[in-house]
Design a protein around this motif. Structure first.
Motif, PDB file in Angstrom:
ATOM      1  N   PRO A 123       2.155  13.259  11.706  1.00 51.67           N
ATOM      2  CA  PRO A 123       1.572  11.276  11.987  1.00 51.67           C
ATOM      3  C   PRO A 123       1.919  10.593  11.491  1.00 51.67           C
ATOM      4  N   LYS A 124       1.284   9.204  11.979  1.00 50.36           N
ATOM      5  CA  LYS A 124       2.363   7.961  10.811  1.00 50.36           C
ATOM      6  C   LYS A 124       0.706   8.090   9.986  1.00 50.36           C
ATOM      7  N   LEU A 125       0.749   7.968   9.041  1.00 52.09           N
ATOM      8  CA  LEU A 125       0.695   8.079   7.739  1.00 52.09           C
ATOM      9  C   LEU A 125      -0.613   6.163   7.480  1.00 52.09           C
ATOM     10  N   THR A 126      -1.909   6.978   6.826  1.00 51.61           N
ATOM     11  CA  THR A 126      -2.162   6.073   7.093  1.00 51.61           C
ATOM     12  C   THR A 126      -1.555   4.498   5.423  1.00 51.61           C
ATOM     13  N   LYS A 127      -2.461   3.801   5.907  1.00 50.63           N
ATOM     14  CA  LYS A 127      -2.270   3.081   4.158  1.00 50.63           C
ATOM     15  C   LYS A 127      -2.445   3.362   2.723  1.00 50.63           C
ATOM     16  N   GLU A 128      -3.734   3.588   2.808  1.00 50.47           N
ATOM     17  CA  GLU A 128      -3.971   4.404   1.749  1.00 50.47           C
ATOM     18  C   GLU A 128      -2.950   5.607   1.041  1.00 50.47           C
ATOM     19  N   ALA A 129      -2.491   6.377   2.375  1.00 51.25           N
ATOM     20  CA  ALA A 129      -1.529   8.116   1.836  1.00 51.25           C
ATOM     21  C   ALA A 129       0.016   7.111   1.320  1.00 51.25           C
ATOM     22  N   LEU A 130      -0.100   5.380   2.159  1.00 49.58           N
ATOM     23  CA  LEU A 130       1.813   4.814   2.000  1.00 49.58           C
ATOM     24  C   LEU A 130       1.557   4.945   0.504  1.00 49.58           C
ATOM     25  N   ASP A 131       0.328   3.848   0.272  1.00 46.75           N
ATOM     26  CA  ASP A 131       0.020   3.716  -1.302  1.00 46.75           C
ATOM     27  C   ASP A 131       0.502   4.307  -2.178  1.00 46.75           C
ATOM     28  N   LEU A 132      -0.390   5.790  -2.129  1.00 49.36           N
ATOM     29  CA  LEU A 132      -0.719   6.531  -2.861  1.00 49.36           C
ATOM     30  C   LEU A 132       1.010   7.450  -3.038  1.00 49.36           C
ATOM     31  N   LEU A 133       1.322   7.091  -2.371  1.00 48.87           N
ATOM     32  CA  LEU A 133       2.878   7.358  -1.767  1.00 48.87           C
ATOM     33  C   LEU A 133       4.224   6.494  -3.212  1.00 48.87           C
ATOM     34  N   LEU A 134       3.739   5.884  -2.396  1.00 47.52           N
ATOM     35  CA  LEU A 134       4.533   4.760  -3.598  1.00 47.52           C
ATOM     36  C   LEU A 134       4.543   5.286  -5.283  1.00 47.52           C
ATOM     37  N   GLU A 135       3.079   4.943  -5.187  1.00 52.10           N
ATOM     38  CA  GLU A 135       2.486   5.207  -6.412  1.00 52.10           C
ATOM     39  C   GLU A 135       3.171   5.946  -7.542  1.00 52.10           C
ATOM     40  N   LYS A 136       3.230   7.517  -6.591  1.00 49.57           N
ATOM     41  CA  LYS A 136       3.577   8.488  -7.069  1.00 49.57           C
ATOM     42  C   LYS A 136       4.930   8.985  -6.654  1.00 49.57           C
ATOM     43  N   LEU A 137       5.707   8.087  -5.580  1.00 50.55           N
ATOM     44  CA  LEU A 137       7.432   8.565  -5.612  1.00 50.55           C
ATOM     45  C   LEU A 137       7.772   9.152  -6.638  1.00 50.55           C
ATOM     46  N   ASP A 138       8.252   8.524  -7.646  1.00 54.33           N
ATOM     47  CA  ASP A 138       9.196   8.923  -9.278  1.00 54.33           C
ATOM     48  C   ASP A 138       9.061   9.892  -9.502  1.00 54.33           C
ATOM     49  N   ASP A 139       7.580  10.549  -9.862  1.00 55.84           N
ATOM     50  CA  ASP A 139       6.917  12.197  -9.838  1.00 55.84           C
ATOM     51  C   ASP A 139       7.093  12.805  -9.153  1.00 55.84           C
ATOM     52  N   LEU A 140       7.392  12.798  -7.706  1.00 55.35           N
ATOM     53  CA  LEU A 140       7.089  13.398  -6.743  1.00 55.35           C
ATOM     54  C   LEU A 140       8.198  14.065  -5.857  1.00 55.35           C
ATOM     55  N   CYS A 141       9.698  12.869  -6.419  1.00 56.45           N
ATOM     56  CA  CYS A 141      11.171  12.920  -6.374  1.00 56.45           C
ATOM     57  C   CYS A 141      11.657  13.776  -7.503  1.00 56.45           C
ATOM     58  N   ASP A 142      11.058  13.605  -8.291  1.00 53.99           N
ATOM     59  CA  ASP A 142      11.206  15.102  -9.584  1.00 53.99           C
ATOM     60  C   ASP A 142      10.614  15.947  -9.455  1.00 53.99           C
ATOM     61  N   THR A 143       9.628  15.908  -9.047  1.00 56.10           N
ATOM     62  CA  THR A 143       8.829  17.673  -8.886  1.00 56.10           C
ATOM     63  C   THR A 143       9.308  18.560  -7.524  1.00 56.10           C
ATOM     64  N   PHE A 144      10.114  17.681  -6.935  1.00 54.05           N
ATOM     65  CA  PHE A 144      10.324  18.551  -5.554  1.00 54.05           C
ATOM     66  C   PHE A 144      12.099  18.695  -6.532  1.00 54.05           C
ATOM     67  N   ASP A 145      12.711  18.477  -7.423  1.00 49.19           N
ATOM     68  CA  ASP A 145      13.705  18.781  -7.882  1.00 49.19           C
ATOM     69  C   ASP A 145      14.128  19.779  -9.000  1.00 49.19           C
TER      70      ASP A 145
END
Length: 75
Positions: free
Chosen positions: A44-66
């Protein structure tokens, strides 16, 4: 690896499949989100809170996936 908070849980799994993505869980409901575009892969579509958290952590998330899934974005 968990990047979320008490309401929004964001996970990256080792040896996961491409494309690069994370798993966002809100109230026991999972949405898979492509990194770094934040396009919904499934769920399902994400909440604004979830999107904000993803944006805040985006660089760390990408680095961790890699880190845990080397070269998976190339498959």
């Amino acid at each position: 690896m968990n990047f979320g908070d008490s309401k929004v849980k964001i996970f990256i799994y080792a040896n996961d499949h491409p494309p690069p993505h994370c798993h966002v869980i809100i109230n026991k409901v999972e949405t898979r989100v492509i990194l770094p575009t934040l396009e919904i892969l499934s769920g399902p579509k994400l909440t604004k809170e979830a999107l904000d958290l993803l944006l805040e952590k985006l660089d760390d998330l990408c680095d961790t996936f890699d880190h845990y899934n080397p070269k998976k974005h190339l498959e």
